[in-house]
Every structure is written in C-alpha cells, then in structure tokens.
Design a protein around this motif. Structure first.
Motif, PDB file in Angstrom:
ATOM      1  N   ASN A 112      69.157  17.141 -39.554  1.00 43.79           N
ATOM      2  CA  ASN A 112      69.122  17.106 -41.020  1.00 43.79           C
ATOM      3  C   ASN A 112      69.435  15.702 -41.542  1.00 43.79           C
ATOM      4  O   ASN A 112      68.801  15.216 -42.486  1.00 43.79           O
ATOM      5  N   THR A 113      70.425  15.040 -40.908  1.00 45.20           N
ATOM      6  CA  THR A 113      70.780  13.677 -41.324  1.00 45.20           C
ATOM      7  C   THR A 113      69.625  12.713 -41.076  1.00 45.20           C
ATOM      8  O   THR A 113      69.336  11.838 -41.908  1.00 45.20           O
ATOM      9  N   LEU A 114      68.957  12.869 -39.942  1.00 47.59           N
ATOM     10  CA  LEU A 114      67.809  12.001 -39.629  1.00 47.59           C
ATOM     11  C   LEU A 114      66.666  12.230 -40.611  1.00 47.59           C
ATOM     12  O   LEU A 114      65.975  11.280 -40.993  1.00 47.59           O
ATOM     13  N   TYR A 115      66.462  13.485 -41.009  1.00 49.73           N
ATOM     14  CA  TYR A 115      65.435  13.769 -42.014  1.00 49.73           C
ATOM     15  C   TYR A 115      65.752  13.043 -43.322  1.00 49.73           C
ATOM     16  O   TYR A 115      64.879  12.411 -43.922  1.00 49.73           O
ATOM     17  N   ILE A 116      66.996  13.137 -43.761  1.00 44.98           N
ATOM     18  CA  ILE A 116      67.385  12.481 -45.011  1.00 44.98           C
ATOM     19  C   ILE A 116      67.205  10.977 -44.909  1.00 44.98           C
ATOM     20  O   ILE A 116      66.693  10.325 -45.834  1.00 44.98           O
ATOM     21  N   PHE A 117      67.601  10.398 -43.761  1.00 50.52           N
ATOM     22  CA  PHE A 117      67.444   8.949 -43.561  1.00 50.52           C
ATOM     23  C   PHE A 117      65.966   8.553 -43.567  1.00 50.52           C
ATOM     24  O   PHE A 117      65.569   7.587 -44.233  1.00 50.52           O
ATOM     25  N   GLY A 118      65.141   9.297 -42.831  1.00 53.71           N
ATOM     26  CA  GLY A 118      63.713   8.980 -42.764  1.00 53.71           C
ATOM     27  C   GLY A 118      63.030   9.095 -44.117  1.00 53.71           C
ATOM     28  O   GLY A 118      62.240   8.221 -44.504  1.00 53.71           O
ATOM     29  N   TYR A 119      63.343  10.163 -44.843  1.00 55.59           N
ATOM     30  CA  TYR A 119      62.769  10.334 -46.178  1.00 55.59           C
ATOM     31  C   TYR A 119      63.232   9.228 -47.127  1.00 55.59           C
ATOM     32  O   TYR A 119      62.464   8.779 -47.992  1.00 55.59           O
ATOM     33  N   SER A 120      64.468   8.791 -46.979  1.00 51.90           N
ATOM     34  CA  SER A 120      64.989   7.726 -47.848  1.00 51.90           C
ATOM     35  C   SER A 120      64.274   6.409 -47.588  1.00 51.90           C
ATOM     36  O   SER A 120      63.913   5.687 -48.526  1.00 51.90           O
ATOM     37  N   VAL A 121      64.059   6.079 -46.303  1.00 57.12           N
ATOM     38  CA  VAL A 121      63.333   4.846 -45.954  1.00 57.12           C
ATOM     39  C   VAL A 121      61.902   4.916 -46.480  1.00 57.12           C
ATOM     40  O   VAL A 121      61.390   3.944 -47.063  1.00 57.12           O
ATOM     41  N   SER A 122      61.255   6.064 -46.295  1.00 58.52           N
ATOM     42  CA  SER A 122      59.880   6.224 -46.786  1.00 58.52           C
ATOM     43  C   SER A 122      59.823   6.124 -48.303  1.00 58.52           C
ATOM     44  O   SER A 122      58.910   5.505 -48.861  1.00 58.52           O
ATOM     45  N   LEU A 123      60.817   6.731 -48.972  1.00 63.64           N
ATOM     46  CA  LEU A 123      60.845   6.677 -50.441  1.00 63.64           C
ATOM     47  C   LEU A 123      60.990   5.241 -50.922  1.00 63.64           C
ATOM     48  O   LEU A 123      60.307   4.825 -51.874  1.00 63.64           O
ATOM     49  N   ALA A 124      61.856   4.463 -50.275  1.00 67.57           N
ATOM     50  CA  ALA A 124      62.024   3.055 -50.652  1.00 67.57           C
ATOM     51  C   ALA A 124      60.724   2.279 -50.460  1.00 67.57           C
ATOM     52  O   ALA A 124      60.335   1.466 -51.319  1.00 67.57           O
ATOM     53  N   ALA A 125      60.031   2.517 -49.347  1.00 68.98           N
ATOM     54  CA  ALA A 125      58.758   1.824 -49.091  1.00 68.98           C
ATOM     55  C   ALA A 125      57.697   2.224 -50.110  1.00 68.98           C
ATOM     56  O   ALA A 125      56.934   1.374 -50.594  1.00 68.98           O
ATOM     57  N   LEU A 126      57.638   3.505 -50.453  1.00 66.17           N
ATOM     58  CA  LEU A 126      56.650   3.986 -51.418  1.00 66.17           C
ATOM     59  C   LEU A 126      56.910   3.421 -52.813  1.00 66.17           C
ATOM     60  O   LEU A 126      55.968   3.024 -53.513  1.00 66.17           O
ATOM     61  N   LEU A 127      58.172   3.385 -53.223  1.00 65.46           N
ATOM     62  CA  LEU A 127      58.502   2.832 -54.546  1.00 65.46           C
ATOM     63  C   LEU A 127      58.191   1.340 -54.603  1.00 65.46           C
ATOM     64  O   LEU A 127      57.705   0.842 -55.632  1.00 65.46           O
ATOM     65  N   THR A 128      58.445   0.629 -53.499  1.00 64.04           N
ATOM     66  CA  THR A 128      58.094  -0.796 -53.442  1.00 64.04           C
ATOM     67  C   THR A 128      56.587  -0.982 -53.563  1.00 64.04           C
ATOM     68  O   THR A 128      56.110  -1.876 -54.285  1.00 64.04           O
ATOM     69  N   SER A 129      55.838  -0.136 -52.880  1.00 58.75           N
ATOM     70  CA  SER A 129      54.371  -0.206 -52.948  1.00 58.75           C
ATOM     71  C   SER A 129      53.866   0.067 -54.352  1.00 58.75           C
ATOM     72  O   SER A 129      52.971  -0.631 -54.860  1.00 58.75           O
TER      73      SER A 129
END
Length: 400
Positions: A112-129
């Motif tokens: 569950n923690t890894l899911y939250i971390f992965g989604y957070s990294v992806s969200l940051a990349a998507l918002l930057t894009s």
C-alpha cells in the motif's frame, strides 16, 4: 481487536455470514448450564455456550481479508455468566489479534505504501507535464490537446487512488460503515480508469487519422474525442452504478470485484484491441512513408508519437489483462505479482509523461525557442545599455 473495527469481508461470503447468523442467534437465549455465557454471534463467528471462568476458542474466519484460518480467536466468559466487555466501548469483545499473520500484514502495508509513493511520483510528473503544455502557446494543436486530456485523466485517477489508500484502505471503520463517501470515491476511480483507456484510444485514433485519412477537420475531430474520452466513461459509469446499486455486491465500499464490472471491462478491452489495430496500420503506413523513394515522409513528431503510443498501449493492456488474475494467496508467485502490479500500475503516469512530454520533439522545440528568445533579449539589452550618451541624448530629444 474489537467487533467494531473489523477487517473487510469478501462480498462473496455475505450470504454465508447471514446463514451462520441465522443458525447461531435462534438458540442464543437458551442455556443448558446455569450461569453459563449464552451462544453469541459477533459478526464473524458463532461463539458456543461457555461455562463461567472459561475461555472459548473459535476458528479464525477464512473470509476475512488478512486473517489466517489456521489460527484461533478467543473470548472470555466471566464468573457471573456474561461475556467479557471491552472497558473502552462497554461492548462484548473477542480477541482476534492472533488471527492476523503479522508478516503478511506488514507485506500488505508495504505494498500500500509503495502504491501511494508510485502514484505520488506519477502525479508530480503529470502535473509538471500539464504545466509545460499550458505554458507554451506553440504547443497548441489537436495532438497536444489529446495529450493534455490523457494526462488530466491520469492525474485525477492518481489523486483519487492516493485519497482511497489514505482514507479508506487504511481506515477499517470507513470500510465497515460503507458510507456514501467511500462508495462515491470508488465510482470516481472507475470513471477515471475508463477515461484513461478511452483517451489512450483517442491517441491511437488520432494518429491513424493523421497518417491514413486524407483530410480531417480538427474542430469536429476534437468534439468526437471529447465524446469518446469523457462522454463514454460517464455513460458506462452510470450503467455500472445503476447495476451494482441493485445487486447484492454493495458492501465494503464496493472495493471487491463484482460481476457488474463487466459493463466497464468489455468496452475497455475492446478499446485496447482497437487501439492496437490502429497502431499496426499506422506502422504499416509509416514504414511506407519512411521509404527512401517516398515523396511525402511523415514528420518526426508524428513518428515519435507513434513510437510512444506503441509502447503505452500494450503497457496499459498488460495491466488490464493480468491484474484481475490474482495468484494463490501467500505464495511466492503472489509476492512477485504484487510487486509487478505496483511498479506497472502506479508508474503509468510517469511513463506517459516521459514518452508524451519530456521526450516530445515539440516540447523540446518550444524550450529551445524560449531559450533563444531569452538570449536575444539579453543581447538587445546589452546593446541598448552600451549606447553612448550623445546618441541617447539625440534619441531623447527626438522623442521629445
């Protein structure tokens, strides 16, 4: 572990629990021994009549997620013939803490923690894009517009998953109460999930139209893309909610798999197959245009977009096809499967950002133009400040 903070129970066992309760409760007030604790159903197990000053044991329920059925729970019968009550709640209490496999529990928490971390990294990349796409006016075209909506659907999906893990999965009382909040969050997850695949389908469709169709009206095309990307998911989600609301799979925040999800699964699977067909035909046309004798070669931006789509569509498809088939619980295969799922699912947003934005030729061109513009401004500023005073005076006099 109190009766009021129960882990989730698989919906497929709801009828079994109802039958167990019906068998247990009719005899709950009948005592065969004086001062004994009566039979009692606590929502998980039926506790048989027990003598005073005795500890009763029951098999840990197999249908509760996280419980090991080979272990036992216990419940104390007091000397006055009443079941032990928890001092904080004042309600009858059975100890199910021994049912939890600590190693398995810690592994689930890690996942569950890894899911939250992965989604957070992806969200940051998507918002930057998205920030990059909205900043540069030169990135205003139909292809980039489709990228924007794909990124937006993924960003909202990732944000919703983070909220789901934080406020639902990690709070068992929310799961047990099965309120409108967690069910609405589940519906939002289904909507954004379908929207992801529909906008991925629009990516393939647009590339097919750009290379195969002779003339395309971008305004009319975008209307169709809006209808496919947002309208179709909305319609499918409404059908899903209507069907599931009237089914028996309405407990535990709708978090378990249900036959109602076929209304979402079939269109998504069809979109993946169609996207692959589009891309294969696009590759055929592209290879023809890349031939040295071709008089109309495909632009490099389109070629790179095709390459990115060819990577992402199978990636999305593998996730959707493999994730529902879960290996047997607590096996080495399941451990590998869970880690594979975390990496594949939670980093999709990052992959999309890298392929469609950070490695995008149009984005690189926009940055280069911006840097050249800044350099020109710096050169112009140096020339102006280096002008001699007499000339500046003449200019000032001329202006006056």
């Amino acid at each position: 572990m109190s009766d009021q903070t129960a882990p989730r129970v698989h919906d497929s066992n709801t009828l079994f629990l109802m039958e167990l309760q019906q068998k247990c409760l009719p005899n709950a007030t009948v005592k065969t021994t004086k001062n004994s604790c009566p039979r009692y159903f606590d929502g998980w197990a039926c506790w048989e009549e027990t003598s005073p000053n005795t500890t009763a044991f029951a098999q840990c329920p197999y249908y509760v997620v996280g419980f090991d059925p080979s272990r036992k729970a216990f419940k104390n019968c007091l000397s006055n013939g009443t079941w032990y009550r928890h001092p904080d709640t004042g309600k009858q209490w059975a100890n199910y803490t021994g049912c939890v496999d600590i190693d398995d529990y810690e592994f689930r928490e890690l996942i569950n923690t890894l899911y939250i971390f992965g989604y957070s990294v992806s969200l940051a990349a998507l918002l930057t894009s998205l920030l990059i796409f909205f900043t540069f006016k030169t990135l205003r075209c139909t292809r980039i517009a489709i990228h924007v909506h794909l990124f937006l659907s993924l960003a909202l999906n990732n944000l919703t998953w983070i909220i789901w893990y934080k406020t639902v999965v990690q709070d068992l009382s929310v799961v047990q109460q099965n309120g409108m909040y967690c069910r609405s969050l589940h519906v939002a997850l289904q909507f954004f999930m379908v929207a992801n695949y529909m906008w991925m389908f629009c990516e393939g469709l647009h590339l097919h139209m750009a290379l195969v169709v002779v003339f395309v009206n971008d305004v009319n095309a975008m209307r169709w893309f809006y209808a496919i990307g947002w309208g179709v998911p909305a319609a499918l989600t409404v059908l899903y909610v209507s069907w599931r609301s009237n089914s028996e799979d309405t407990a535990q925040c709708w978090m378990h798999e249900s036959h109602c999800q076929w209304v979402l699964t079939v269109p998504v699977f069809a979109s993946i197959l169609t996207s692959l067909m589009f891309l294969m035909n696009v590759m055929r046309v592209l290879l023809t245009k890349l031939h040295r004798n071709s008089t109309n070669p495909a632009p490099i931006g389109v070629r790179k977009a095709v390459r990115a789509a060819l990577i992402l569509v199978p990636l999305f498809g593998i996730h959707y096809i493999l994730i529902p088939y879960r290996p047997k619980h607590k096996t080495t295969v399941e451990t590998v499967y869970q880690i594979f799922s975390v990496v594949l699912v939670s980093t999709q947003g990052l992959c999309v950002s890298v392929l469609f934005c950070f490695a995008n030729v149009d984005v690189h061109g926009a940055f280069h133009k911006y840097i050249r513009r800044i350099k020109r401004r710096g050169t112009t500023h140096t020339n102006v400040t280096g002008t001699t005073q007499p000339v500046q005076s003449q200019i000032r006099d001329a202006v006056v």
